[in-house]
Write a protein that holds these residues in place. Sequence first.
Motif, short mmCIF file in Angstrom:
data_model
loop_
_atom_site.label_atom_id
_atom_site.label_comp_id
_atom_site.label_asym_id
_atom_site.label_seq_id
_atom_site.Cartn_x
_atom_site.Cartn_y
_atom_site.Cartn_z
N VAL A 145 11.95 47.78 31.28
CA VAL A 145 12.16 48.27 29.92
C VAL A 145 13.63 48.65 29.80
CG1 VAL A 145 11.44 49.90 28.16
CG2 VAL A 145 9.79 49.10 29.87
N ALA A 146 14.32 47.99 28.87
CA ALA A 146 15.76 48.18 28.73
C ALA A 146 16.08 49.02 27.50
CB ALA A 146 16.45 46.82 28.62
N THR A 147 17.25 49.65 27.54
CA THR A 147 17.82 50.25 26.34
C THR A 147 18.77 49.22 25.72
OG1 THR A 147 19.80 51.17 27.38
CG2 THR A 147 17.78 52.49 27.50
N PRO A 148 19.20 49.45 24.48
CA PRO A 148 20.16 48.52 23.87
C PRO A 148 21.47 48.42 24.64
CG PRO A 148 19.11 49.86 22.17
CD PRO A 148 18.70 50.44 23.50
N GLU A 149 21.79 49.41 25.48
CA GLU A 149 23.04 49.41 26.24
C GLU A 149 22.91 48.66 27.57
OE1 GLU A 149 21.73 52.34 24.89
OE2 GLU A 149 23.04 52.01 23.15
N ALA A 150 21.72 48.18 27.91
CA ALA A 150 21.51 47.52 29.20
C ALA A 150 22.21 46.17 29.26
CB ALA A 150 20.02 47.34 29.46
N THR A 151 22.73 45.85 30.43
CA THR A 151 23.24 44.51 30.73
C THR A 151 22.76 44.14 32.12
OG1 THR A 151 25.34 45.34 31.65
CG2 THR A 151 25.30 44.79 29.29
N LEU A 152 22.48 42.84 32.32
CA LEU A 152 21.95 42.38 33.61
C LEU A 152 22.71 41.15 34.06
CD1 LEU A 152 19.34 43.27 31.60
CD2 LEU A 152 18.15 43.04 33.78
N GLY A 153 22.98 41.08 35.36
CA GLY A 153 23.68 39.92 35.89
C GLY A 153 23.50 39.79 37.39
N GLU A 154 23.59 38.55 37.87
CA GLU A 154 23.55 38.23 39.29
C GLU A 154 24.89 37.58 39.66
OE1 GLU A 154 21.59 38.75 41.77
OE2 GLU A 154 19.47 38.76 41.20
N PRO A 155 25.95 38.38 39.86
CA PRO A 155 27.28 37.81 40.02
C PRO A 155 27.62 37.34 41.43
CG PRO A 155 27.40 40.20 40.08
CD PRO A 155 25.94 39.85 39.83
N GLY A 156 26.64 37.35 42.33
CA GLY A 156 26.93 37.09 43.74
C GLY A 156 27.66 35.79 44.01
N VAL A 157 27.32 34.71 43.28
CA VAL A 157 27.94 33.41 43.57
C VAL A 157 29.45 33.45 43.36
CG1 VAL A 157 25.90 32.04 43.08
CG2 VAL A 157 27.43 32.63 41.21
N ARG A 158 29.93 34.39 42.60
CA ARG A 158 31.37 34.43 42.31
C ARG A 158 32.19 34.94 43.50
NH1 ARG A 158 31.78 36.12 35.90
NH2 ARG A 158 30.51 34.38 35.16
N PHE A 159 31.51 35.59 44.47
CA PHE A 159 32.24 36.00 45.67
C PHE A 159 31.51 35.54 46.93
CE2 PHE A 159 30.03 39.58 43.71
CZ PHE A 159 29.10 39.92 44.68
N GLY A 160 30.72 34.46 46.80
CA GLY A 160 30.17 33.79 47.97
C GLY A 160 28.86 34.30 48.50
N LEU A 161 28.10 35.02 47.68
CA LEU A 161 26.79 35.51 48.11
C LEU A 161 25.76 35.22 47.02
CD1 LEU A 161 27.61 38.99 49.73
CD2 LEU A 161 26.86 36.91 50.90
N PHE A 162 24.54 35.66 47.25
CA PHE A 162 23.51 35.59 46.22
C PHE A 162 22.51 36.71 46.49
CE2 PHE A 162 21.68 33.33 49.74
CZ PHE A 162 20.32 33.54 49.66
N GLY A 163 21.67 36.98 45.52
CA GLY A 163 20.69 38.04 45.68
C GLY A 163 19.62 37.66 46.68
N ALA A 164 19.45 38.45 47.72
CA ALA A 164 18.52 38.10 48.80
C ALA A 164 17.45 39.16 49.02
CB ALA A 164 19.28 37.86 50.10
N TRP A 165 17.16 39.94 47.97
CA TRP A 165 16.08 40.92 48.06
C TRP A 165 14.84 40.39 47.35
CZ3 TRP A 165 19.12 46.08 46.77
CH2 TRP A 165 19.98 46.37 47.83
#
Length: 231
Positions: free
Chosen positions: A112-132
């Motif tokens: 459940v988000a508020t209007p101020e929420a932002t979401l991103g998976e920026p890992g590829v930009r520094f050579g990683l990715f989400g691994a959880w």
Amino acid sequence: MIRTTTEDDVRIVTLDRPARRNALRPPDLDALESAVVDADEPVVYLHGAGSSFCAGADFDAVAALDDPEAFARQGQRVARVLEESDSVVVAGIDGPARGGGVELALACDLRVATPEATLGEPGVRFGLFGAWGGTVRLPRIVGEGTALDFSLSGRVVDADEALRMGLVSRVVDDPRVVATDLADGAHDALAVVKRRVRAREDRSTQERAEAAAFARLHRAHADDIAASRAE
């Protein structure tokens, strides 16, 4: 640091490192796991202190890792604890959620988000990715094509786009109200519905389990059902 309190049958779990956007180190993950495992409330509300939900893994901790695979496994374990808890787990996303913060939210039952929420998976930009567990859960929730676009691009989406994607369940001013409203439901029914929707058995097995669970709840709440009918 992880803080826990209980109000109105809701366990409130606060990621409390606002100066670091609530980024998580290995001890923080351990504490988060314990906070959820120990919950006997019907609803757990997970949120971040300050102006962020969670920045994911703490970069200083990541840079110092001797065993990055073990750290990934630890995050995966915590995400499974959120997913498999008997409590309904609500992620209240207010402000930025990035990387592992998104992945932990994906493991929750409602995002459940508020209007101020932002979401991103920026890992590829520094050579990683989400691994959880994100590469497993994200396609299930938003579909493979959208998951690939979101993860490969590293782009950040706002609350409205996250809602259109199916990445969040609702956009409201105060996500905690959603958690409190859920706790008004019959506690055993909440747990049963979560287990049945989360189940991954074949269709016939799921349908048998669903019917058996319905019968158990019917017996347990026979008086409440009769009273409701009388109204």
